[in-house]
Scaffold this active site. Sequence first.
Site, mmCIF file in Angstrom:
data_model
loop_
_atom_site.group_PDB
_atom_site.id
_atom_site.type_symbol
_atom_site.label_atom_id
_atom_site.label_comp_id
_atom_site.label_asym_id
_atom_site.label_seq_id
_atom_site.Cartn_x
_atom_site.Cartn_y
_atom_site.Cartn_z
ATOM 1 N N LYS A 43 0.686 -11.648 9.063
ATOM 2 C CA LYS A 43 -0.390 -10.885 8.437
ATOM 3 C C LYS A 43 -1.034 -11.791 7.401
ATOM 4 O O LYS A 43 -0.406 -12.181 6.425
ATOM 5 C CB LYS A 43 0.159 -9.608 7.783
ATOM 6 C CG LYS A 43 -0.896 -8.807 7.015
ATOM 7 C CD LYS A 43 -0.275 -7.634 6.278
ATOM 8 C CE LYS A 43 -1.323 -6.937 5.421
ATOM 9 N NZ LYS A 43 -0.731 -5.834 4.607
ATOM 10 N N TYR A 73 4.078 -12.007 6.005
ATOM 11 C CA TYR A 73 2.938 -11.501 5.238
ATOM 12 C C TYR A 73 2.598 -12.541 4.177
ATOM 13 O O TYR A 73 3.332 -12.721 3.209
ATOM 14 C CB TYR A 73 3.287 -10.152 4.620
ATOM 15 C CG TYR A 73 2.182 -9.480 3.835
ATOM 16 C CD1 TYR A 73 0.859 -9.914 3.883
ATOM 17 C CD2 TYR A 73 2.458 -8.376 3.049
ATOM 18 C CE1 TYR A 73 -0.136 -9.288 3.174
ATOM 19 C CE2 TYR A 73 1.473 -7.734 2.323
ATOM 20 C CZ TYR A 73 0.174 -8.192 2.382
ATOM 21 O OH TYR A 73 -0.808 -7.571 1.662
ATOM 22 N N THR A 84 0.827 -1.206 0.000
ATOM 23 C CA THR A 84 0.000 0.000 0.000
ATOM 24 C C THR A 84 0.859 1.252 0.000
ATOM 25 O O THR A 84 0.391 2.325 -0.376
ATOM 26 C CB THR A 84 -0.949 -0.010 1.215
ATOM 27 O OG1 THR A 84 -1.651 -1.256 1.240
ATOM 28 C CG2 THR A 84 -1.963 1.108 1.144
ATOM 29 N N VAL A 126 -4.062 -5.464 10.190
ATOM 30 C CA VAL A 126 -3.223 -4.574 9.391
ATOM 31 C C VAL A 126 -4.111 -4.148 8.230
ATOM 32 O O VAL A 126 -4.368 -4.916 7.307
ATOM 33 C CB VAL A 126 -1.943 -5.262 8.889
ATOM 34 C CG1 VAL A 126 -1.175 -4.315 7.973
ATOM 35 C CG2 VAL A 126 -1.063 -5.680 10.061
#
Length: 299
Positions: A170, A142, A54, A210
């Site tokens: 995550k 992640y 992001t 998150v």
Amino acid sequence: MAPISTPQTPFGRVLTAMVTPFTADGALDLDGAQRLAAHLVDAGNDGLIVNGTTGESPTTSDSEKDQLVRAVLEAVGDRAHVVAGIGTNDTRHSVELARTAERTGAHGLLAVTPYYNKPPQEGLLRHFTAIADSTGLPVMLYDIPGRSGVPIDTETLVRLADHPRIVANKDAKGDLGRASWAIAESGLAWYSGDDMLNLPLLSVGAVGFVSVVGHMVTPDLRALIEAHLSGDVQKATEIHQKLLPVFTGMFRTQGVITTKAALTLQGLPAGPLRLPLVELSAQETAQLKIDLAAGGVEL
């Protein structure tokens, strides 16, 4: 000094994966990044992920990544966890980024599954272990096979959890069954990386989020998690349902694109995108306004 954490919530409970603001000519906007970071922490975030997807990490340089971590630490590092995204599909490069982030003062690392080269599980094990061995910082894995092409199998997560510095995951796998088993067997602190599944993941053992929509609705996310923790399932469900239009609207296209558009509509730092990402069309912007308004977001 980072905020107090616990083994159960090593990075707090509500984190936003922060966009990277750029100036009108496409340069890094460090002042804007500091203002946005302060805004997000003031809204109730326990931490910020910088230099994640992001944050347009695929199109920022190593120098820009370091500058951004420094700027965000200066702005909010005394009251929020600043977690540096250091994941690449090159283990040596990821280790270099991890060491730089540690020297700069980051409080933790986010390491995404290597993308495009599709390593086997043994390769994932060695990759993440090399990163965790390279610094003294806590690491959040992640797992996002939709982007990386390869999931982190439950067995691999369990093996990685034996490393003293791999403390969290995550989860953007979108599989509640596999998440349930992995949470139970690994003992990792589990963070939802898929906003639509924030509440369902809490129900199977996640400790926090998150978030991308945290740019817009952090107070609601905090209220949702607090309701869940207090046992008020009805209230948590009501908040989840209230936010459904926001979850939908923010992911009608790539999340960075909609987030920067929404921030711009609110007068917050965002700036343009770097190619190959492109701005929303007028029609898409109009739809985003409708979606956000339906979820109670003021523009």
